[in-house]
Design an enzyme around this catalytic site. Structure first.
Site, PDB file in Angstrom:
ATOM      1  N   GLU A 167       0.806  -1.233   0.000  1.00 14.37           N
ATOM      2  CA  GLU A 167       0.000   0.000   0.000  1.00 14.37           C
ATOM      3  C   GLU A 167       0.837   1.280   0.000  1.00 14.37           C
ATOM      4  OE1 GLU A 167      -3.116   0.142   2.885  1.00 14.37           O
ATOM      5  OE2 GLU A 167      -4.145  -1.583   2.033  1.00 14.37           O
ATOM      6  N   GLU A 356      -5.300  -8.457   0.543  1.00  9.24           N
ATOM      7  CA  GLU A 356      -5.898  -8.158   1.868  1.00  9.24           C
ATOM      8  C   GLU A 356      -7.365  -7.838   1.690  1.00  9.24           C
ATOM      9  OE1 GLU A 356      -4.349  -5.058   4.380  1.00  9.24           O
ATOM     10  OE2 GLU A 356      -2.273  -5.652   4.018  1.00  9.24           O
TER      11      GLU A 356
HETATM   12  C1  NOJ Z   1      -3.840  -2.277   5.250  1.00  6.66           C
HETATM   13  C2  NOJ Z   1      -2.499  -2.608   5.809  1.00  6.66           C
HETATM   14  O1  NOJ Z   1      -1.681  -3.180   4.835  1.00  6.66           O
HETATM   15  C3  NOJ Z   1      -2.543  -3.484   7.039  1.00  6.66           C
HETATM   16  O2  NOJ Z   1      -1.284  -3.426   7.630  1.00  6.66           O
HETATM   17  C4  NOJ Z   1      -3.657  -3.025   7.942  1.00  6.66           C
HETATM   18  O3  NOJ Z   1      -3.634  -3.643   9.169  1.00  6.66           O
HETATM   19  C5  NOJ Z   1      -4.973  -3.268   7.234  1.00  6.66           C
HETATM   20  N1  NOJ Z   1      -4.985  -2.497   6.005  1.00  6.66           N
HETATM   21  C6  NOJ Z   1      -6.201  -2.898   8.061  1.00  6.66           C
HETATM   22  O4  NOJ Z   1      -6.233  -1.554   8.295  1.00  6.66           O
END
Ligand code: NOJ
Length: 445
Positions: A167, A356
């Site tokens: 991200e 994710e």
């Molecule tokens: C994106 C992130 O990559 C991760 O580290 C985070 O915990 C999740 N989203 C949830 O917010």
């Protein structure tokens, strides 16, 4: 009722996590401090002043945690390498204990029949590099490349699936523009150089992996959210377009060789002129084997002249009385379908993995159980939307749930529970939630 087998026999099912969020041992075994160690130690940065270390103590418990991945039925475990565990100062001397830890972790995955997907950068820049300017500094690219090379040469015989960045919009915006994540910097004069060097790092990291790892599968991940205008007024539609440039298009387009999306937002045009980014268009290009999409919510935005630069404002799900998770994030599986289609429409995005997706709820442990029915519903909705997109011909080849166990959710500390496994942060005991058992059944069918 959908089944895992509806996605086909080759579909990759996994569960994801990241070093900072689970490892602990933050200043042990030769590890140098990262920007998250520094940031979390400052008062007022993390909710309730939660302390980062020992997080889930995964460093000492990875054998039992990989056994959980296996027990739940996942084939893949996605985790990240802490840069400052390998190179305590970010560059220079290598910490052999750190090298050994990831060898042990990878070997344990392979022994238990779990395929490792390794993220090279999940937000934990070595503090020593931040002291030199971090992602805002031009020198960051050479040191990042050196780190990638070390990991590729060290682990490339055993790890074939790599993710360069996690991200990029997340850490450049929250960490270098809004200051709510590490390293806590603010303003466009930090954000834009961080964006530029990150866009270079994603491509150059990919090129190094291609050169140094045989039979490699290279991806990088993007946060993504469908951006919906609050009304159909021209002002709201244009506001939505600007937010889309920022949140969805900013990093995927340079990788495609398209440069930054300057045509749809004049601020990006200025950025391009000031930093001469058009000269770097070729360096920012890389043909990834897969694109990792990470989706949690859509955003509804409204024009607002008082908001500097972006002139847009989020109209929160709660205010609109929309279903939402404990984070206040809108639950909307149609928007997941739409954003996957948006990314699939780029000519060079040939393979999409969801790296994710998941939801936080106010889970409670009661009589040894965590009954998290809402999370199960969330997964059912989102998986159905994904299957619809797949069945329409989009090449979606994998899905990774966020996350294995409740962990350190950045500025939210330990309050936001996203896990399929409940973590008791006092005893560190793990308890599989009902959603974990749901996954176990789902993956069997
Ligand atoms: C994106 C992130 O990559 C991760 O580290 C985070 O915990 C999740 N989203 C949830 O917010």
């Amino acid at each position: 009722m959908i089944k895992a087998s509806d996605f086909g026999p080759k579909f990759t099912w996994g569960v994801a996590a990241a070093a900072v969020q689970i490892e602990g041992a933050a200043s042990q075994y030769g590890k140098g401090p990262s920007i998250w160690d520094t940031f979390a130690a400052k008062s007022g940065k993390i909710k309730r002043n939660h302390k980062l270390d020992p997080a889930c103590d995964f460093y000492h418990r990875y054998v039992e945690d990989i056994a959980l991945v296996k027990l739940l039925g996942f084939k893949v475990f996605r985790f990240s390498i802490a840069w400052s565990r390998i190179l305590p100062q970010g560059r220079g001397e290598v910490n052999q204990e750190g090298i050994r830890f990831y060898h042990n972790l990878i070997d344990e995955c392979l022994t238990q029949g779990i395929i490792p997907y390794v993220t090279l950068y999940h937000w934990d820049l070595p503090q020593a590099l931040e002291d030199e300017g971090g992602w805002t500094s031009f020198s960051i690219n050479a040191v990042f490349n050196a780190f990638v090379s070390i990991c590729a040469l060290e682990y490339g015989d055993k790890v074939k699936n790599w993710i360069v960045l996690n991200e990029p919009f997340g850490y450049t915006s929250l960490g270098y523009m809004l200051g709510v994540h590490a390293p806590g910097k603010t303003g466009l004069s930090n954000f834009f150089p961080a964006v530029l060097h990150t866009a270079l790092a994603q491509a150059e990291g990919g090129k190094i992996l291609r050169a140094e790892v045989a039979k490699v599968n290279i991806g990088t991940t993007y946060s993504c959210s469908e951006i919906l205008p609050y009304t159909q007024s021209d002002n709201d539609i244009l506001a939505a377009k600007r937010v889309d440039c920022l949140m969805n298009r900013l990093f995927v387009e340079p990788a495609q060789g398209m440069g930054f999306p300057t045509a749809d937002w004049d601020v990006l045009e200025k950025f391009q002129m000031e930093y001469g980014t058009w000269r770097l268009q070729d360096r920012m290009k890389f043909d990834f084997d897969f694109i990792g999409l990470q989706n949690y919510f859509p955003l509804t935005v409204k024009y607002n002249a008082f908001i500097p630069v972006i002139q847009a404002w989020e109209v929160k799900a709660k205010g609109r009385k929309k279903p939402h998770t404990a984070m206040g994030w809108e639950i909307n599986a149609d928007s997941f379908y739409n954003i996957v289609k948006q990314f699939a429409s780029y000519p060079h995005v040939k393979n999409i993995m969801i790296t994710e997706n998941g939801a936080a709820y106010h889970d409670k442990l009661s009589n040894g159980n965590v009954v998290d029915a809402e999370r199960i519903d969330y997964f059912k909705l989102y998986l159905a939307a994904l299957l619809k997109a797949k069945n329409e011909g989009i090449n979606i080849t994998g899905y990774m749930a966020w996350t294995l166990m409740d962990n350190f959710e950045w500025a939210e500390g330990f309050n936001a529970r996203f896990g399929l496994v409940y973590t008791d942060f006092h005893t560190l005991k793990r308890t599989i939630k009902y959603s974990g058992y749901w996954w176990q059944e789902f993956l069997k069918a």
